[in-house]
Design a protein around this motif. Structure first.
Motif, PDB file in Angstrom:
ATOM      1  N   LEU A  10       0.853  -1.179   0.000  1.00  0.00           N
ATOM      2  CA  LEU A  10       0.000   0.000   0.000  1.00  0.00           C
ATOM      3  C   LEU A  10       0.891   1.231   0.000  1.00  0.00           C
ATOM      4  CD1 LEU A  10      -2.740   1.459   0.326  1.00  0.00           C
ATOM      5  CD2 LEU A  10      -2.383   1.287   2.789  1.00  0.00           C
ATOM      6  N   LEU A  11       0.660   2.107  -0.948  1.00  0.00           N
ATOM      7  CA  LEU A  11       1.402   3.351  -1.042  1.00  0.00           C
ATOM      8  C   LEU A  11       0.428   4.493  -0.816  1.00  0.00           C
ATOM      9  CD1 LEU A  11       4.115   4.683  -1.640  1.00  0.00           C
ATOM     10  CD2 LEU A  11       3.563   4.541  -4.069  1.00  0.00           C
ATOM     11  N   GLY A  12       0.563   5.181   0.312  1.00  0.00           N
ATOM     12  CA  GLY A  12      -0.319   6.291   0.645  1.00  0.00           C
ATOM     13  C   GLY A  12       0.182   7.584   0.029  1.00  0.00           C
ATOM     14  N   ARG A  15      -2.232  12.538  -3.522  1.00  0.00           N
ATOM     15  CA  ARG A  15      -2.732  12.669  -4.897  1.00  0.00           C
ATOM     16  C   ARG A  15      -2.750  11.309  -5.600  1.00  0.00           C
ATOM     17  NH1 ARG A  15       2.568  15.955  -7.032  1.00  0.00           N
ATOM     18  NH2 ARG A  15       4.003  14.555  -6.033  1.00  0.00           N
ATOM     19  N   PRO A  16      -3.697  10.463  -5.230  1.00  0.00           N
ATOM     20  CA  PRO A  16      -3.695   9.082  -5.717  1.00  0.00           C
ATOM     21  C   PRO A  16      -3.840   8.944  -7.233  1.00  0.00           C
ATOM     22  CG  PRO A  16      -5.724   9.569  -4.535  1.00  0.00           C
ATOM     23  CD  PRO A  16      -4.801  10.727  -4.314  1.00  0.00           C
ATOM     24  N   ALA A  17      -4.666   9.721  -7.886  1.00  0.00           N
ATOM     25  CA  ALA A  17      -4.859   9.563  -9.331  1.00  0.00           C
ATOM     26  C   ALA A  17      -3.567   9.866 -10.090  1.00  0.00           C
ATOM     27  CB  ALA A  17      -5.994  10.451  -9.823  1.00  0.00           C
ATOM     28  N   GLU A  18      -2.887  10.944  -9.710  1.00  0.00           N
ATOM     29  CA  GLU A  18      -1.635  11.317 -10.371  1.00  0.00           C
ATOM     30  C   GLU A  18      -0.550  10.276 -10.140  1.00  0.00           C
ATOM     31  OE1 GLU A  18       1.837  14.700  -9.945  1.00  0.00           O
ATOM     32  OE2 GLU A  18      -0.193  15.230  -9.329  1.00  0.00           O
ATOM     33  N   LEU A  19      -0.425   9.816  -8.890  1.00  0.00           N
ATOM     34  CA  LEU A  19       0.621   8.849  -8.579  1.00  0.00           C
ATOM     35  C   LEU A  19       0.345   7.510  -9.258  1.00  0.00           C
ATOM     36  CD1 LEU A  19       3.254   8.855  -6.985  1.00  0.00           C
ATOM     37  CD2 LEU A  19       2.026   7.779  -5.107  1.00  0.00           C
ATOM     38  N   ARG A  20      -0.900   7.093  -9.277  1.00  0.00           N
ATOM     39  CA  ARG A  20      -1.268   5.837  -9.943  1.00  0.00           C
ATOM     40  C   ARG A  20      -0.937   5.913 -11.428  1.00  0.00           C
ATOM     41  NH1 ARG A  20      -4.738   2.768 -12.605  1.00  0.00           N
ATOM     42  NH2 ARG A  20      -5.324   0.761 -11.733  1.00  0.00           N
ATOM     43  N   ILE A  46      -2.512   1.970  -4.499  1.00  0.00           N
ATOM     44  CA  ILE A  46      -2.263   3.383  -4.227  1.00  0.00           C
ATOM     45  C   ILE A  46      -3.534   3.971  -3.639  1.00  0.00           C
ATOM     46  CG2 ILE A  46      -1.675   5.604  -5.243  1.00  0.00           C
ATOM     47  CD1 ILE A  46       0.029   4.039  -7.270  1.00  0.00           C
ATOM     48  N   ASP A  47      -3.393   4.586  -2.466  1.00  0.00           N
ATOM     49  CA  ASP A  47      -4.556   5.052  -1.725  1.00  0.00           C
ATOM     50  C   ASP A  47      -4.373   6.505  -1.300  1.00  0.00           C
ATOM     51  OD1 ASP A  47      -7.002   4.855  -0.338  1.00  0.00           O
ATOM     52  OD2 ASP A  47      -6.002   4.288   1.519  1.00  0.00           O
ATOM     53  N   GLY A  48      -5.423   7.297  -1.451  1.00  0.00           N
ATOM     54  CA  GLY A  48      -5.415   8.665  -0.963  1.00  0.00           C
ATOM     55  C   GLY A  48      -5.470   8.681   0.551  1.00  0.00           C
ATOM     56  N   ARG A  49      -4.587   9.461   1.165  1.00  0.00           N
ATOM     57  CA  ARG A  49      -4.510   9.504   2.626  1.00  0.00           C
ATOM     58  C   ARG A  49      -4.349  10.945   3.066  1.00  0.00           C
ATOM     59  NH1 ARG A  49      -3.438   4.192   5.163  1.00  0.00           N
ATOM     60  NH2 ARG A  49      -2.844   5.575   6.848  1.00  0.00           N
ATOM     61  N   ASP A  50      -4.916  11.254   4.229  1.00  0.00           N
ATOM     62  CA  ASP A  50      -4.743  12.590   4.783  1.00  0.00           C
ATOM     63  C   ASP A  50      -3.760  12.602   5.955  1.00  0.00           C
ATOM     64  OD1 ASP A  50      -6.262  11.425   6.777  1.00  0.00           O
ATOM     65  OD2 ASP A  50      -7.978  12.743   6.514  1.00  0.00           O
ATOM     66  N   ASP A  51      -3.103  11.456   6.196  1.00  0.00           N
ATOM     67  CA  ASP A  51      -2.137  11.377   7.278  1.00  0.00           C
ATOM     68  C   ASP A  51      -0.694  11.308   6.784  1.00  0.00           C
ATOM     69  OD1 ASP A  51      -2.442   8.823   6.232  1.00  0.00           O
ATOM     70  OD2 ASP A  51      -2.288   7.819   8.164  1.00  0.00           O
ATOM     71  N   VAL A  52      -0.459  11.685   5.508  1.00  0.00           N
ATOM     72  CA  VAL A  52       0.893  11.727   4.946  1.00  0.00           C
ATOM     73  C   VAL A  52       1.129  13.106   4.337  1.00  0.00           C
ATOM     74  CG1 VAL A  52       0.971   9.242   4.485  1.00  0.00           C
ATOM     75  CG2 VAL A  52       0.186  10.792   2.694  1.00  0.00           C
ATOM     76  N   ASP A 101       9.616   8.571  -7.467  1.00  0.00           N
ATOM     77  CA  ASP A 101       8.271   8.817  -7.985  1.00  0.00           C
ATOM     78  C   ASP A 101       7.893  10.274  -7.692  1.00  0.00           C
ATOM     79  OD1 ASP A 101       7.203   9.047  -5.371  1.00  0.00           O
ATOM     80  OD2 ASP A 101       6.277   7.069  -5.399  1.00  0.00           O
ATOM     81  N   PRO A 102       6.757  10.754  -8.152  1.00  0.00           N
ATOM     82  CA  PRO A 102       6.385  12.157  -7.933  1.00  0.00           C
ATOM     83  C   PRO A 102       6.249  12.563  -6.461  1.00  0.00           C
ATOM     84  CG  PRO A 102       5.089  11.259  -9.725  1.00  0.00           C
ATOM     85  CD  PRO A 102       5.829  10.102  -9.104  1.00  0.00           C
ATOM     86  N   ASP A 103       6.043  11.610  -5.562  1.00  0.00           N
ATOM     87  CA  ASP A 103       5.974  11.918  -4.135  1.00  0.00           C
ATOM     88  C   ASP A 103       7.354  11.875  -3.475  1.00  0.00           C
ATOM     89  OD1 ASP A 103       3.249  12.210  -4.345  1.00  0.00           O
ATOM     90  OD2 ASP A 103       2.744  10.578  -2.980  1.00  0.00           O
ATOM     91  N   GLY A 104       8.387  11.535  -4.243  1.00  0.00           N
ATOM     92  CA  GLY A 104       9.741  11.476  -3.705  1.00  0.00           C
ATOM     93  C   GLY A 104      10.156  10.128  -3.170  1.00  0.00           C
ATOM     94  N   ASN A 105       9.308   9.092  -3.296  1.00  0.00           N
ATOM     95  CA  ASN A 105       9.665   7.746  -2.851  1.00  0.00           C
ATOM     96  C   ASN A 105      10.708   7.167  -3.795  1.00  0.00           C
ATOM     97  OD1 ASN A 105       7.566   7.576  -0.751  1.00  0.00           O
ATOM     98  ND2 ASN A 105       6.178   7.597  -2.490  1.00  0.00           N
TER      99      ASN A 105
END
Length: 113
Positions: A10-12, A15-20, A46-52, A101-105
């Motif tokens: 699971l990758l939180g 911006r789930p649509a963009e990352l997916r 890939i899941d949208g999260r408000d805790d990251v 990736d776009p989130d920096g992972n």
């Protein structure tokens, strides 16, 4: 006692649509399904999260490795997808390419010697 075999990750993200879309383009360009992205039997959810946070401030903490047989071919595929390379190194045990990736992972491709 059983040895556990990883089946999915699971990758939180904020911006789930963009990352997916990025993961499909970069890692599974032939994938057309919905939901989890099948990476050769390993599922990426890939899941949208408000805790990251929008960007990972410690990308080296967990790195997903992909073992490849033809580094140059996979490097070309990733270049065509526009990945951001962190480093490409020839090491004693093989060739390692780290990209973000776009989130920096961080992710790596490795061609073992």
């Amino acid at each position: 006692m059983s040895i556990l075999k990883p089946g999915s990750m699971l990758l939180g993200t904020t911006r789930p649509a963009e990352l997916r879309a990025w993961y499909v383009k970069a890692l599974a360009p032939e994938f057309t399904g919905e939901g989890a992205i099948d990476l050769g039997g390993f599922l990426l959810v890939i899941d949208g999260r408000d805790d990251v946070e929008p960007k990972n401030d410690q990308p080296g903490r967990v790195i997903v490795n992909f073992h490849v047989e033809d580094f140059a071919a996979v490097e070309a595929q990733l270049n065509a997808a526009g990945v951001e390379w962190v480093s490409i190194e020839d090491r004693e045990k093989g060739k390692f390419g780290t990209f973000a990736d776009p989130d920096g992972n961080y992710l790596q491709i490795i061609e073992w010697k």
